[in-house]
Design a protein around this motif. Structure first.
Motif, mmCIF file in Angstrom:
data_model
loop_
_atom_site.group_PDB
_atom_site.id
_atom_site.type_symbol
_atom_site.label_atom_id
_atom_site.label_comp_id
_atom_site.label_asym_id
_atom_site.label_seq_id
_atom_site.Cartn_x
_atom_site.Cartn_y
_atom_site.Cartn_z
ATOM 1 N N LEU A 291 46.493 47.824 43.711
ATOM 2 C CA LEU A 291 45.492 48.796 43.275
ATOM 3 C C LEU A 291 45.416 49.941 44.273
ATOM 4 O O LEU A 291 45.436 51.121 43.891
ATOM 5 N N LYS A 292 45.329 49.595 45.552
ATOM 6 C CA LYS A 292 45.223 50.625 46.595
ATOM 7 C C LYS A 292 46.414 51.565 46.555
ATOM 8 O O LYS A 292 46.256 52.791 46.655
ATOM 9 N N GLU A 293 47.609 50.998 46.389
ATOM 10 C CA GLU A 293 48.819 51.821 46.429
ATOM 11 C C GLU A 293 48.963 52.709 45.201
ATOM 12 O O GLU A 293 49.611 53.759 45.267
ATOM 13 N N ASP A 294 48.352 52.319 44.082
ATOM 14 C CA ASP A 294 48.500 53.104 42.846
ATOM 15 C C ASP A 294 47.425 54.178 42.695
ATOM 16 O O ASP A 294 47.580 55.099 41.880
ATOM 17 N N ILE A 295 46.341 54.092 43.465
ATOM 18 C CA ILE A 295 45.233 55.045 43.307
ATOM 19 C C ILE A 295 45.653 56.498 43.544
ATOM 20 O O ILE A 295 45.285 57.373 42.743
ATOM 21 N N PRO A 296 46.426 56.829 44.597
ATOM 22 C CA PRO A 296 46.819 58.242 44.768
ATOM 23 C C PRO A 296 47.545 58.819 43.557
ATOM 24 O O PRO A 296 47.308 59.964 43.165
ATOM 25 N N ARG A 297 48.437 58.024 42.945
ATOM 26 C CA ARG A 297 49.160 58.497 41.750
ATOM 27 C C ARG A 297 48.194 58.742 40.594
ATOM 28 O O ARG A 297 48.287 59.767 39.892
ATOM 29 N N LEU A 298 47.250 57.834 40.420
ATOM 30 C CA LEU A 298 46.290 57.972 39.325
ATOM 31 C C LEU A 298 45.338 59.136 39.563
ATOM 32 O O LEU A 298 44.948 59.833 38.615
ATOM 33 N N GLU A 299 44.958 59.375 40.819
ATOM 34 C CA GLU A 299 44.096 60.524 41.126
ATOM 35 C C GLU A 299 44.827 61.839 40.861
ATOM 36 O O GLU A 299 44.208 62.821 40.446
ATOM 37 N N LYS A 300 46.127 61.854 41.098
ATOM 38 C CA LYS A 300 46.922 63.048 40.784
ATOM 39 C C LYS A 300 46.938 63.294 39.278
ATOM 40 O O LYS A 300 46.780 64.439 38.814
ATOM 41 N N PHE A 305 44.394 66.187 34.446
ATOM 42 C CA PHE A 305 43.739 65.917 33.156
ATOM 43 C C PHE A 305 44.635 65.144 32.193
ATOM 44 O O PHE A 305 44.531 65.299 30.979
ATOM 45 N N ASP A 306 45.525 64.316 32.746
ATOM 46 C CA ASP A 306 46.400 63.486 31.907
ATOM 47 C C ASP A 306 45.706 62.138 31.716
ATOM 48 O O ASP A 306 46.053 61.119 32.319
ATOM 49 N N TRP A 307 44.694 62.131 30.828
ATOM 50 C CA TRP A 307 43.830 60.964 30.679
ATOM 51 C C TRP A 307 44.556 59.765 30.090
ATOM 52 O O TRP A 307 44.280 58.614 30.461
ATOM 53 N N GLU A 308 45.489 60.012 29.195
ATOM 54 C CA GLU A 308 46.234 58.901 28.597
ATOM 55 C C GLU A 308 47.033 58.159 29.667
ATOM 56 O O GLU A 308 47.052 56.916 29.711
ATOM 57 N N ALA A 309 47.665 58.924 30.557
ATOM 58 C CA ALA A 309 48.449 58.295 31.632
ATOM 59 C C ALA A 309 47.546 57.557 32.616
ATOM 60 O O ALA A 309 47.918 56.511 33.149
ATOM 61 N N VAL A 310 46.344 58.104 32.871
ATOM 62 C CA VAL A 310 45.403 57.419 33.755
ATOM 63 C C VAL A 310 45.043 56.055 33.172
ATOM 64 O O VAL A 310 45.059 55.031 33.884
ATOM 65 N N LEU A 311 44.727 56.024 31.878
ATOM 66 C CA LEU A 311 44.345 54.759 31.242
ATOM 67 C C LEU A 311 45.514 53.777 31.201
ATOM 68 O O LEU A 311 45.333 52.563 31.378
ATOM 69 N N GLU A 312 46.712 54.279 30.980
ATOM 70 C CA GLU A 312 47.887 53.403 30.985
ATOM 71 C C GLU A 312 48.078 52.758 32.350
ATOM 72 O O GLU A 312 48.475 51.605 32.468
ATOM 73 N N ALA A 336 38.125 51.405 38.430
ATOM 74 C CA ALA A 336 37.204 51.368 37.287
ATOM 75 C C ALA A 336 36.572 52.736 37.055
ATOM 76 O O ALA A 336 36.376 53.156 35.900
ATOM 77 N N ASP A 337 36.269 53.465 38.131
ATOM 78 C CA ASP A 337 35.718 54.815 37.985
ATOM 79 C C ASP A 337 36.727 55.766 37.350
ATOM 80 O O ASP A 337 36.370 56.616 36.530
ATOM 81 N N LEU A 338 38.002 55.635 37.743
ATOM 82 C CA LEU A 338 39.050 56.473 37.145
ATOM 83 C C LEU A 338 39.174 56.166 35.648
ATOM 84 O O LEU A 338 39.309 57.081 34.827
ATOM 85 N N ALA A 339 39.119 54.879 35.313
ATOM 86 C CA ALA A 339 39.219 54.486 33.898
ATOM 87 C C ALA A 339 38.009 54.982 33.108
ATOM 88 O O ALA A 339 38.147 55.456 31.971
ATOM 89 N N LEU A 340 36.815 54.888 33.698
ATOM 90 C CA LEU A 340 35.595 55.386 33.051
ATOM 91 C C LEU A 340 35.725 56.871 32.742
ATOM 92 O O LEU A 340 35.435 57.323 31.619
ATOM 93 N N ASP A 341 36.172 57.631 33.726
ATOM 94 C CA ASP A 341 36.333 59.075 33.557
ATOM 95 C C ASP A 341 37.333 59.384 32.441
ATOM 96 O O ASP A 341 37.093 60.252 31.582
ATOM 97 N N ALA A 342 38.448 58.666 32.450
ATOM 98 C CA ALA A 342 39.484 58.905 31.441
ATOM 99 C C ALA A 342 38.990 58.545 30.040
ATOM 100 O O ALA A 342 39.269 59.261 29.072
#
Length: 433
Positions: A291-300, A305-312, A336-342
Motif C-alpha cells: 500500500l505504501k509503495e503504491d500511494i505515490p503512483r495513485l496520488e499522481k 483526475f484519472d479517477w477510473e485508474a485510481v479506483l482500479e 481509502a481516502d483516495l478511493a473515496l475521492d475517486a
C-alpha cells in the motif's frame, strides 16, 4: 481590539508567537490578509484570482489568458495587483511559471506599491529565514533554476521599475535566490473550506508560528483571509503552535518532511515518545508495504483526475482479501481516502459512502482535538448519507461535523452556515417522512 498574541523568543526554537491572555478552544486568535498570494496553477481555471472562490464559469483575462474572475467586479478589484503580472505572463505565453515564481514576483510588485504594502506586521520580510546554508546542493540547484526563471519572468516589467523604486525594495527582494528560498520556507498553502488547495500566500506575522505535531492552533481560510483559531485551552504567555505537516504520519515520515522542507528536527513530545506509531503501522510490514509503495503512483493519478485508474489501483488493496491490514493503518487510511475521492468524482455514491464510513474511526483516533480535517471528513460522509436517503444517520454525522467545524472555522464561516442549512434540511425531511 487588544491583540491576543505577541512575538517572543522561544527557547530552542528562536522567534515565536505566544498568547497575551487565556484562550479557549474555538476562540479566534488572529486574522490577517496576505502580503501577496496567487491561485495555484493547477486551479487557475477553476478559482477566481481575486476572491479565491471556486466557480464552474469564470471570466478570463483577455490579455494574459490565465487570470480568471467571477465577474467584472472581481476583475476590476484585482487589476491593481494583476496589471504588472499580466504583462509578465503575456511575455512567457504559452509557458506559465511555477507557483513559487509567481508568488515571488507578486511580493516584489507589492513591495513596489506602498499603498498595497501598508499593513503592520510582527515579522518583516527581511527577517524571514532563507535557510540557504542548511539546504542540500540539489535543493539549492533547483532554487537557482527558479531564480533564473523569476529574472526572465520579470524582464517585461524591469524597464518600468526606476532605480528609486528598486532601492526601496528590501535587500532580499533584490536577490532572487534569497527571496525564493524565503518563499519556499515560509509561504502557506491557501485552502478552501473543505481543505482543498487553491493557492499559495505569504502571511509574514504568522510565519512566526512554530511547529508542533500536536499543535494548540489550526489555520483556516476564508477566501485569502487567514484565521488562526485555538483548538485547546491555552494559558497566558503559552506558545502558539501549528503543524507544518500532515500529522497523521509516523514519526520518521514527519521528521523527514520537516527536515527536508523546513530544515529542523522536531523535538516535540509526540516525536520523542513516537506516540501512535505502533497503531499507525499496525498489520505487519509485509502486509502494508505494498500500500505504501503504491500511494505515490495513485496520488499522481489523482492529480491527473484519472479517477477510473485510481479506483482500479485502490480496489484490490482495499478488498476483503486485503483485510490483513487494519483500517487504522495510515497507508490503508490514505488509500481509502483516495478511493473515496475517486468514487465521489465518478458518481459512485454507495461505494463512496462505504469507503468514507470506514475512515471515521481512524479519524476520531488520530484527531483527538477538534480538527478541521476530521470535521470535513464527517461532513463529506454526512452529505453522502443524506443523498442516499439515510437521513437519521446523516443527522448524527453532520451534528458531529458541526460541533467540530464551529470551533475550527467559527460560527460565521461559510462552511459552518452550509452545515447548519444541511442539518435543517435533514430535520425537515425527517418531520415530513
Amino acid at each position: 481590539m487588544t491583540p491576543k498574541l505577541e512575538r517572543f523568543i522561544s527557547p530552542g526554537k528562536g522567534n515565536g508567537l505566544r498568547t497575551t491572555a487565556r484562550i479557549r478552544p474555538g476562540e479566534l486568535v488572529y486574522s490577517t490578509m496576505p502580503l501577496a498570494c496567487c491561485v495555484s496553477n493547477k486551479m487557475a481555471k477553476d478559482v477566481c484570482h481575486d476572491c479565491f472562490t471556486r466557480r464552474e464559469s469564470l471570466l478570463r483575462c483577455s490579455q494574459c489568458k490565465m487570470a480568471r474572475y467571477c465577474d467584472i467586479t472581481c476583475q476590476k478589484r484585482a487589476w491593481s495587483g494583476h496589471k504588472r503580472e499580466c504583462k509578465c505572463l503575456q511575455s512567457l505565453l504559452p509557458r506559465i511559471p511555477t507557483d513559487s515564481v509567481r508568488l515571488a514576483a507578486r511580493i516584489i510588485f507589492t513591495m513596489l506599491s506602498p499603498s498595497q504594502n501598508s499593513s503592520e506586521e510582527l515579522y518583516t520580510l527581511e527577517e524571514h529565514e532563507a535557510h540557504l546554508s542548511s539546504m542540500s546542493e540539489q535543493k539549492k540547484h533547483g532554487l537557482s533554476q527558479l531564480a533564473s526563471m523569476l529574472q526572465i519572468y520579470l524582464q517585461q516589467e524591469v524597464p518600468n521599475i526606476t532605480p528609486e523604486m528598486r532601492s526601496a525594495l528590501p535587500p532580499s527582494c533584490r536577490d532572487p535566490l534569497s527571496l525564493l528560498s524565503k518563499v519556499a520556507c515560509n509561504c502557506f498553502t491557501i485552502s478552501d473550506g473543505e481543505l482543498q488547495e487553491i493557492g499559495v500566500g505569504l502571511y509574514p506575522s504568522l510565519s512566526l508560528l512554530n511547529h508542533d505535531c500536536r499543535p494548540n492552533c489550526v489555520m483556516v481560510f476564508e477566501g485569502t483571509k487567514l484565521h488562526l483559531r485555538a483548538i485547546k485551552d491555552i494559558g497566558p504567555k503559552e506558545e502558539l503552535t501549528i503543524s507544518y505537516v500532515e500529522t497523521v504520519a509516523v514519526t520518521r515520515d514527519r521528521q523527514r518532511e520537516l527536515k527536508d522542507q523546513y530544515h529542523f528536527t522536531c523535538r516535540c513530545q509526540r516525536c520523542d515518545s513516537e506516540d501512535m506509531d505502533s497503531v499507525m503501522l499496525s498489520g505487519g510490514e509485509a502486509a502494508w508495504r505494498p500500500l505504501k509503495e503504491d500511494i505515490p503512483r495513485l496520488e499522481k493519478l489523482q492529480a491527473e483526475f484519472d479517477w477510473e485508474a485510481v479506483l482500479e489501483g485502490c480496489g484490490p488493496l482495499l478488498s476483503p482479501a486485503g483485510g490483513a491490514v487494519p483500517d487504522d493503518n495510515v497507508y490503508k487510511l490514505r488509500m481509502a481516502d483516495l478511493a473515496l475521492d475517486a468514487c465521489i468524482h465518478s458518481g459512485q455514491w454507495e461505494q463512496a459512502l462505504g469507503y468514507g464510513e470506514r475512515t471515521l474511526p481512524a479519524y476520531r483516533q488520530y484527531y483527538p482535538d477538534p480538527h478541521p480535517v476530521h470535521g470535513v471528513q464527517l461532513m463529506r460522509v454526512g452529505k453522502l448519507q443524506h443523498y442516499l436517503g439515510r437521513i437519521e444517520d446523516a443527522v448524527v454525522t453532520l451534528t458531529q461535523a458541526h460541533e467540530i467545524i464551529q470551533l475550527t472555522h467559527g460560527s460565521d464561516h461559510p462552511m459552518t452556515t452550509d452545515l447548519v442549512r444541511k442539518l435543517e434540511e435533514c430535520h425537515a425531511e425527517m418531520n415530513h417522512a
